[in-house]
Scaffold this motif. Structure first.
Motif, mmCIF file in Angstrom:
data_model
loop_
_atom_site.group_PDB
_atom_site.id
_atom_site.type_symbol
_atom_site.label_atom_id
_atom_site.label_comp_id
_atom_site.label_asym_id
_atom_site.label_seq_id
_atom_site.Cartn_x
_atom_site.Cartn_y
_atom_site.Cartn_z
ATOM 1 N N LEU A 187 0.609 -1.156 0.070
ATOM 2 C CA LEU A 187 0.089 -0.012 -0.245
ATOM 3 C C LEU A 187 0.682 1.237 -0.009
ATOM 4 N N GLU A 188 2.065 1.079 -0.165
ATOM 5 C CA GLU A 188 3.188 2.306 -0.097
ATOM 6 C C GLU A 188 2.660 3.203 0.907
ATOM 7 N N ARG A 189 2.684 2.607 2.413
ATOM 8 C CA ARG A 189 2.612 3.392 3.502
ATOM 9 C C ARG A 189 3.390 2.926 4.508
ATOM 10 N N PRO A 190 3.930 4.000 5.614
ATOM 11 C CA PRO A 190 4.797 3.403 6.718
ATOM 12 C C PRO A 190 4.252 2.270 7.397
ATOM 13 N N VAL A 191 5.189 1.560 7.758
ATOM 14 C CA VAL A 191 4.583 0.287 8.683
ATOM 15 C C VAL A 191 3.945 0.933 9.962
ATOM 16 N N GLY A 192 2.699 0.160 10.321
ATOM 17 C CA GLY A 192 2.022 0.923 11.637
ATOM 18 C C GLY A 192 0.935 1.635 11.081
ATOM 19 N N THR A 193 0.798 2.187 9.863
ATOM 20 C CA THR A 193 -0.131 3.033 9.445
ATOM 21 C C THR A 193 -1.716 2.313 9.791
ATOM 22 N N PRO A 194 -2.576 2.845 10.325
ATOM 23 C CA PRO A 194 -3.916 2.278 10.783
ATOM 24 C C PRO A 194 -4.668 2.259 9.207
ATOM 25 N N VAL A 195 -5.411 1.181 9.089
ATOM 26 C CA VAL A 195 -6.367 0.933 8.155
ATOM 27 C C VAL A 195 -7.534 0.335 8.613
ATOM 28 N N LEU A 196 -8.634 0.632 7.831
ATOM 29 C CA LEU A 196 -9.918 -0.050 7.898
ATOM 30 C C LEU A 196 -9.788 -1.482 7.255
ATOM 31 N N THR A 197 -10.567 -2.639 7.942
ATOM 32 C CA THR A 197 -10.279 -3.894 7.370
ATOM 33 C C THR A 197 -11.797 -4.222 6.971
ATOM 34 N N PHE A 198 -12.109 -5.192 6.363
ATOM 35 C CA PHE A 198 -13.363 -5.905 6.159
ATOM 36 C C PHE A 198 -13.172 -7.234 5.846
ATOM 37 N N GLU A 199 -13.633 -8.354 6.658
ATOM 38 C CA GLU A 199 -13.584 -9.485 6.368
ATOM 39 C C GLU A 199 -14.930 -10.092 5.895
ATOM 40 N N LEU A 200 -14.889 -10.532 4.530
ATOM 41 C CA LEU A 200 -15.952 -10.703 3.685
ATOM 42 C C LEU A 200 -16.401 -12.314 3.230
ATOM 43 N N ILE A 201 -17.581 -12.805 3.471
ATOM 44 C CA ILE A 201 -17.831 -14.011 3.003
ATOM 45 C C ILE A 201 -19.160 -13.653 2.161
ATOM 46 N N GLY A 202 -18.861 -13.993 0.596
ATOM 47 C CA GLY A 202 -20.012 -13.976 -0.225
ATOM 48 C C GLY A 202 -20.872 -15.206 -0.374
ATOM 49 N N VAL A 203 -22.084 -14.845 -0.301
ATOM 50 C CA VAL A 203 -23.244 -15.872 -0.403
ATOM 51 C C VAL A 203 -23.999 -15.786 -1.783
ATOM 52 N N SER A 204 -24.458 -16.749 -2.581
ATOM 53 C CA SER A 204 -24.804 -16.993 -3.596
ATOM 54 C C SER A 204 -26.435 -17.064 -3.618
ATOM 55 N N VAL A 205 -27.028 -16.901 -4.731
ATOM 56 C CA VAL A 205 -28.409 -16.984 -4.693
ATOM 57 C C VAL A 205 -28.907 -18.301 -4.315
ATOM 58 N N SER A 206 -28.206 -19.401 -4.332
ATOM 59 C CA SER A 206 -28.899 -20.484 -3.747
ATOM 60 C C SER A 206 -28.278 -20.982 -2.212
ATOM 61 N N GLY A 207 -27.690 -19.795 -1.859
ATOM 62 C CA GLY A 207 -27.179 -19.951 -0.342
ATOM 63 C C GLY A 207 -26.010 -20.359 0.062
ATOM 64 N N ARG A 208 -25.054 -20.535 -1.188
ATOM 65 C CA ARG A 208 -23.742 -21.404 -1.022
ATOM 66 C C ARG A 208 -22.827 -20.273 -0.578
ATOM 67 N N ARG A 209 -21.938 -20.421 0.431
ATOM 68 C CA ARG A 209 -20.599 -19.329 0.562
ATOM 69 C C ARG A 209 -19.717 -19.940 -0.463
ATOM 70 N N LEU A 210 -19.358 -18.970 -1.392
ATOM 71 C CA LEU A 210 -18.713 -19.190 -2.553
ATOM 72 C C LEU A 210 -17.309 -18.342 -2.562
ATOM 73 N N PHE A 211 -17.051 -17.324 -1.639
ATOM 74 C CA PHE A 211 -15.765 -16.751 -1.649
ATOM 75 C C PHE A 211 -15.739 -16.001 -0.313
ATOM 76 N N TYR A 212 -14.365 -15.866 0.161
ATOM 77 C CA TYR A 212 -13.951 -15.243 1.210
ATOM 78 C C TYR A 212 -12.682 -14.310 0.848
ATOM 79 N N ALA A 213 -12.833 -13.186 1.558
ATOM 80 C CA ALA A 213 -11.744 -12.166 1.406
ATOM 81 C C ALA A 213 -11.502 -11.402 2.626
ATOM 82 N N PHE A 214 -10.287 -10.897 2.439
ATOM 83 C CA PHE A 214 -9.681 -9.922 3.709
ATOM 84 C C PHE A 214 -9.148 -8.766 3.187
#
Length: 237
Positions: A187-214
């Motif tokens: 991210l081209e920032r100094p070590v220790g820079t505060p950032v916002l995070t999101f942990e994501l789980i994507g759910v499909s139309v059938s209810g299946r959990r098909l992806f994970y992202a951080f």
């Protein structure tokens, strides 16, 4: 100038005015800066006023509604990040830093409710806004097998390509971190820079959990907001 480009350029002026806590320049100056006609500018200003981002009164400078600007990027709305950044007036781009088929680690497999070691495409992506790093995401897209595939860079499109069904919602858990050396470098920032995070789980139309992202987001580039309902009576009052 196209309507979308004018909208993006005007949003850049809006962000700068908001950061300086000052009104927007006058129409003549804005038309000169943006290379548009007065009618084009007035149409674009009216659209931002309709969205609650600008306040306009006859005979008074046009000002930015800071709350309205914050609400233009809603935490409960999901867009592909290039679209989100473009909607804020940035020149947006995405880079694929890594992409390979791997076996799901145990912690991610548990969240997706599949066996450990299931096939998945692991990817690392970085988004830029006006050429500067803005967001970083690493994650896994569940696959039916270990076959290599050519997939769209958008996870929403990739899910449809692989599973022939679309994502309809996400479980998004926000948090905050201080950047470690690896992510600080990306991210081209100094070590220790505060950032916002999101942990994501994507759910499909059938209810299946098909992806994970951080994801890691630089808050000075995108500041998310959401609206909460207030439900009285309050305890103790």
């Amino acid at each position: 100038m196209t309507e979308s480009r004018l909208h993006n350029e005007l949003l850049r002026e809006v962000r700068e005015a908001a950061a300086a806590n000052s009104p927007l320049p006058g129409e003549l100056e804005l038309t000169s800066r943006l290379g548009c006609t007065r009618q084009q500018l007035r149409n674009a200003l009216a659209e931002l006023e309709r969205q609650g981002i600008l306040r306009r009164r006859q005979g008074a400078p046009t000002t930015v509604d800071h709350v309205g600007l914050r609400m233009s990027v809603r935490l409960e709305d999901q867009f592909e990040h290039t679209v989100l950044l473009s909607r804020m007036g940035y020149q947006a781009g995405v880079e694929i830093l890594a992409s390979q088929v791997e076996r799901l680690p145990a912690d991610v497999a548990a969240l997706l409710d599949v066996p450990e070691g299931s096939p998945a495409l692991r990817s690392v992506k970085r988004w830029r806004a006006d050429g500067q790093p803005a967001m970083l995401a690493s994650g896994y897209l569940l696959l039916p097998d270990f076959e290599e595939r050519e997939l769209d860079e958008s996870v929403f499109m990739a899910v449809t390509q692989v599973w022939n069904e679309s994502l309809v919602w996400e479980v998004a858990t926000p948090g905050a971190e201080a950047l470690d050396p690896e992510r600080a470098s990306l991210l081209e920032r100094p070590v220790g820079t505060p950032v916002l995070t999101f942990e994501l789980i994507g759910v499909s139309v059938s209810g299946r959990r098909l992806f994970y992202a951080f994801e890691h987001h630089l808050p000075e580039v995108v500041r998310y907001s959401f609206a909460r309902s207030v439900r009285p009576p309050w305890a103790g009052i």
